[in-house]
Design an enzyme around this catalytic site. Structure first.
Site, mmCIF file in Angstrom:
data_model
loop_
_atom_site.group_PDB
_atom_site.id
_atom_site.type_symbol
_atom_site.label_atom_id
_atom_site.label_comp_id
_atom_site.label_asym_id
_atom_site.label_seq_id
_atom_site.Cartn_x
_atom_site.Cartn_y
_atom_site.Cartn_z
ATOM 1 N N GLY A 108 0.784 -1.229 0.000
ATOM 2 C CA GLY A 108 0.000 0.000 0.000
ATOM 3 C C GLY A 108 0.811 1.271 0.000
ATOM 4 O O GLY A 108 0.272 2.340 0.233
ATOM 5 N N CYS A 109 2.102 1.197 -0.260
ATOM 6 C CA CYS A 109 2.908 2.413 -0.246
ATOM 7 C C CYS A 109 2.989 3.059 -1.619
ATOM 8 O O CYS A 109 3.513 4.151 -1.763
ATOM 9 C CB CYS A 109 4.314 2.115 0.270
#
Length: 465
Positions: A108-109
């Site tokens: 999710g970065c």
């Protein structure tokens, strides 16, 4: 959905950002990083929604299709059009599109993948018409607690953390390499533990994205606080869901992006007509060294107390037997007129030196400053000469308000050799604040806890209370 007073952002407009500088909230200029949802349609099939930064979206779309194995070369892309205004991308490719795409959910970065547009996932948060408000001090305490709990980051770095704060402690804590995963972990802990997160503060170490904002809304969280910046879409979602969004919580400062009234009421002006006094004349016998000079939060113990007092009072005085010892503090320091008379001598000296008609005193070994309790005590000073709260062990005269009118009676007691702080109480108007009333504001009576021995100091320094 109800609205908080002062929430004036109009639909489509970027809400004003307020900056808390350690004293008050004031307008500031800061543009959150942009984030857009892009609904991707391939050969007429709605495939996914990509959440990403708005630049060069055609590269993102082409790369996404390549990594999904739908195209192998530029020649496989027959048409590719992107409309940022409508948040849509339409592509025609050679070959067929599978009925479903199996996404790989990353940490999710980077650009997130979702099959719905964030913003619809959150349910509106019930906004209070008036209080309970979140104090700046509570936000700072929450961020400090998160930092203390983040053991993995201290060990290796490169990991995100988040927690649910109830105003007193971290109810839940999670670490993960992905920012979004920390929220999922907290949601899972709450689900399996039967914990209601409504009205809690979500405190996070990383950037707040739209997906995180939507997830927080679905959990009933009322405030999100982060060490870094939110995205513009997260700001919009928090505005719609009634969530107070706070970013850049660092040191004694932060930015407020949405629904500032929750913070604004707590970050009120300083208490008028009262001088704050720190009593620093004790011998520190049990500690073995000057308690006021012990290391804490990158400085000295008394500096942390002074910062909190400075937020509440226009004037702060330190009453001490050795003024040079505390010359690093940016405030007046006074010595006892009646030496050797303990705390009463310090209260007397500060009251005489005060530029106000009243003083609030706190000992330098009482670090749990409770602003709401202090404001309540000061508000009662118009009807009494002394306002003193009751703790679990009785009266707390070193966390009390004194009017200048008591000086003659106080001086009589000092001249008679009576050094007990309460020795003159029977000759003046005393307003006792019952324990039950104190506990409504400070349920654990933390404000009256003092740090006397080394083990108490270590426990407090390391976050154990």
């Amino acid at each position: 959905m109800s609205r908080l007073p002062g929430d004036d952002a109009k639909g489509g407009d970027a809400p004003p950002v307020l900056r808390y500088d350690g004293r008050r909230l004031s307008p500031a200029h800061h543009l959150p990083v942009r984030e857009v949802p892009v609904a991707l349609t391939v050969n007429g099939v709605a495939l996914a929604t990509l959440i990403a930064s708005p630049h060069d979206l055609h590269f993102l779309v082409a790369g996404f299709l390549r990594m999904q194995g739908l195209v192998r070369s530029a020649g496989d892309l027959l048409t590719l059009s992107v409309c940022e205004d409508f948040g849509a991308a339409s592509v025609r490719i050679r070959g067929d599109v599978p009925d479903r795409v199996t996404p790989t959910f990353t940490s999710g970065c980077g650009a997130g993948i979702s099959f719905h547009v964030p913003g619809s996932a959150g349910r509106p948060v019930q906004l209070p018409a008036a209080g309970p408000f979140v104090s700046p001090e509570s936000l700072f305490s929450a961020m400090e607690a998160l930092a203390r709990a983040s053991e993995s980051y201290r060990g290796s770095g490169g990991i995100h953390s988040a927690g649910a704060w109830d105003g007193e402690r971290l109810l839940l804590f999670a670490e993960d390499i992905g920012r979004h995963n920390t929220i999922d972990r907290i949601a899972g802990q709450a689900l399996l533990g039967g914990i209601d997160l409504s009205g809690t503060i979500l405190v996070a170490s990383g950037r707040v994205s739209s997906e995180m904002a939507a997830k927080a809304g679905s959990l009933g969280i009322s405030v999100i606080a982060s060490r870094t910046s939110p995205t513009d879409l997260a700001v919009r979602i928090c505005g719609e869901l009634g969530i107070t969004l706070v970013g850049y919580v660092r040191g004694r400062r932060f930015n407020v992006y949405t629904h500032p009234a929750r913070i604004a009421a707590a970050a009120a002006e300083r208490i008028p007509g009262v001088t704050g006094v720190i009593l620093a004349g004790g011998r520190s016998t049990r500690m073995g060294s000057d308690k006021a000079l012990l290391p804490y939060q990158g400085g000295r113990f008394i500096e942390a107390i002074h910062r909190r007092m400075e937020e509440l009072f226009e004037e702060v005085i330190v009453a001490t037997g050795e003024t040079d010892r505390y010359d690093f503090l940016p405030c007046r320091r006074v010595t006892d007129i009646y030496p050797g008379m303990g705390a009463l001598g310090g209260i007397h000296a500060a009251l005489r030196a005060s530029g106000s008609g009243k003083i609030f005193v706190v000992a330098c070994d009482m670090p749990h400053i409770a602003p709401d309790l202090i404001r309540r005590l000061c508000s009662l000073a118009e009807e009494a000469d002394v306002v003193v709260p009751e703790g679990e062990g009785g009266l707390e005269p070193l966390h009390a308000v004194y009017r200048k009118g008591v000086l003659p009676v106080m001086e009589d007691a000092l001249r008679d050799g009576q050094c007990g702080v309460v020795s003159f109480f029977d000759r003046v108007r005393v307003r006792r604040v019952p324990l039950a009333e104190v506990e409504r504001i400070d349920p654990c009576c933390s404000a009256f806890r003092n740090i006397n021995a080394p083990e108490e100091y270590y426990r407090f320094r390391d976050g154990g209370g």
